[in-house]
Design a protein around this motif. Structure first.
Motif, mmCIF file in Angstrom:
data_model
loop_
_atom_site.group_PDB
_atom_site.id
_atom_site.type_symbol
_atom_site.label_atom_id
_atom_site.label_comp_id
_atom_site.label_asym_id
_atom_site.label_seq_id
_atom_site.Cartn_x
_atom_site.Cartn_y
_atom_site.Cartn_z
ATOM 1 N N PRO A 136 31.067 45.858 30.280
ATOM 2 C CA PRO A 136 29.954 45.157 30.926
ATOM 3 C C PRO A 136 29.488 45.845 32.201
ATOM 4 O O PRO A 136 28.286 45.869 32.492
ATOM 5 N N GLY A 137 30.437 46.413 32.954
ATOM 6 C CA GLY A 137 30.058 47.103 34.185
ATOM 7 C C GLY A 137 29.193 48.322 33.926
ATOM 8 O O GLY A 137 28.199 48.562 34.629
ATOM 9 N N ASP A 176 22.989 38.725 36.711
ATOM 10 C CA ASP A 176 24.162 37.902 36.981
ATOM 11 C C ASP A 176 25.394 38.776 37.170
ATOM 12 O O ASP A 176 25.508 39.860 36.573
ATOM 13 N N SER A 177 26.321 38.307 37.976
ATOM 14 C CA SER A 177 27.584 39.031 38.129
ATOM 15 C C SER A 177 28.389 38.927 36.845
ATOM 16 O O SER A 177 28.172 38.028 36.025
ATOM 17 N N LEU A 178 29.346 39.833 36.678
ATOM 18 C CA LEU A 178 30.174 39.814 35.477
ATOM 19 C C LEU A 178 31.010 38.543 35.405
ATOM 20 O O LEU A 178 31.192 37.970 34.326
ATOM 21 N N ALA A 192 25.957 36.745 27.192
ATOM 22 C CA ALA A 192 26.495 37.410 28.380
ATOM 23 C C ALA A 192 25.727 38.697 28.666
ATOM 24 O O ALA A 192 25.421 39.001 29.830
ATOM 25 N N LYS A 193 25.416 39.444 27.639
ATOM 26 C CA LYS A 193 24.645 40.681 27.795
ATOM 27 C C LYS A 193 23.279 40.391 28.413
ATOM 28 O O LYS A 193 22.805 41.109 29.297
ATOM 29 N N GLN A 194 22.645 39.328 27.954
ATOM 30 C CA GLN A 194 21.347 38.942 28.512
ATOM 31 C C GLN A 194 21.476 38.586 29.988
ATOM 32 O O GLN A 194 20.667 39.040 30.819
ATOM 33 N N LEU A 195 22.483 37.785 30.329
ATOM 34 C CA LEU A 195 22.665 37.367 31.723
ATOM 35 C C LEU A 195 22.943 38.562 32.624
ATOM 36 O O LEU A 195 22.413 38.651 33.736
#
Length: 274
Positions: free
Chosen positions: A265-266, A236-238, A228-231
């Protein structure tokens, strides 16, 4: 709630590299792993860490390297002294530069998890961190990075160990991890996994945890967070990152992400994408 001073940064023009800085003495990085090599030090004091069931202190003047996929945790020893500096280096970057230095195919080149007293490399890591954060010159940043990594390669790399020589349980752990990578969004059942790998659910948990330090579900969550961190860093959107990596929704991702990386993440997205 007090804001955590965790900061991530991707140097422009240097793929496969991310930096972290954390002066927050109160923040504990819970058991986790990375897909990249983790090269780290606390330039203001000692950093207590746990790895492979052992606990020790990364002393001032020392730096550590944690290999990809190896579970560890760390926190500051002192209540008023911390300047944690970390480099996350993709294995492909290591192999690419190793091939340049040795003029050979260096797919078998790796850093092993270890802790080092190397004054020149220690000082170089601190200087490199500052250069990558603050220099406006691409040439200066790229030169400093290559020179320091070349120093580490010349002193602290080893040849890859062929995992085939290890026992059946190690082979099964590797295949489970490979399955997690291939189907990262899948909702795996423990009984189904155990049946697929010819063992009982209890046995699977036991040998997996013995090999990597955490249970299969916890490992999969860590793997999903890395992906997810990579995306997110790629734009990519959250919401899309959460769904692509098997999290039920964005809030589920946010809760786990903040626990592992020290920021939501934001906030991470704003730090690395601007």
């Amino acid at each position: 709630m007090r804001n955590c001073q965790v900061r991530y940064f991707k140097p422009e023009g240097l793929s496969g590299l991310e930096l972290l800085s954390c002066p927050d003495v109160n923040y504990l990085f819970p058991p986790h792993f990375h897909d990249a090599y983790c090269i780290w030090l606390n330039s203001s004091g000692g950093e207590r860490y746990r790895h492979s069931g052992n606990s020790s202190i990364l002393q001032p003047g020392h730096f550590g390297i944690i290999a990809p996929g190896e579970v560890h945790e760390n926190y500051a020893c002192e209540n008023d002294r911390r300047n944690l500096l970390t480099f996350y280096l993709a294995p492909s970057q290591l192999q690419s530069l190793a091939a340049q230095i040795r003029d050979v195919d260096s797919d078998d080149c790796e850093f092993r998890t270890d802790f080092y007293r190397d004054n020149e490399a220690y000082a170089g890591l601190i200087q490199l961190h500052q250069t990558l954060y603050h220099s406006d010159s691409k040439l200066e940043k790229e030169t400093a990075f290559i020179e320091l990594l070349a120093l580490l390669i010349s002193r602290h790399t080893a040849k890859t160990i062929n995992s085939a020589k290890f026992g059946q349980e190690t082979e099964r752990v590797n295949k489970i991890i490979e399955l997690f990578h291939e189907q990262i969004e899948e909702d795996f059942g423990l009984s189904e996994l155990a049946q697929q790998f010819d063992c009982t659910p209890y046995h699977l948990i036991r040998f997996f945890k013995k090999a990597v330090g955490i249970a299969p579900h916890a490992y999969l969550v860590q793997m999903r967070l890395e992906k997810a961190k990579q995306l997110i860093s790629e734009g990519d959107s959250l919401v899309d990152a959460a769904l692509a990596t098997g999290f039920a929704d964005q809030s589920h991702l946010t809760r786990h992400f903040k626990n592992k990386f020290g920021v939501t993440p934001g906030i991470y997205r704003k730090q690395v994408l601007g």
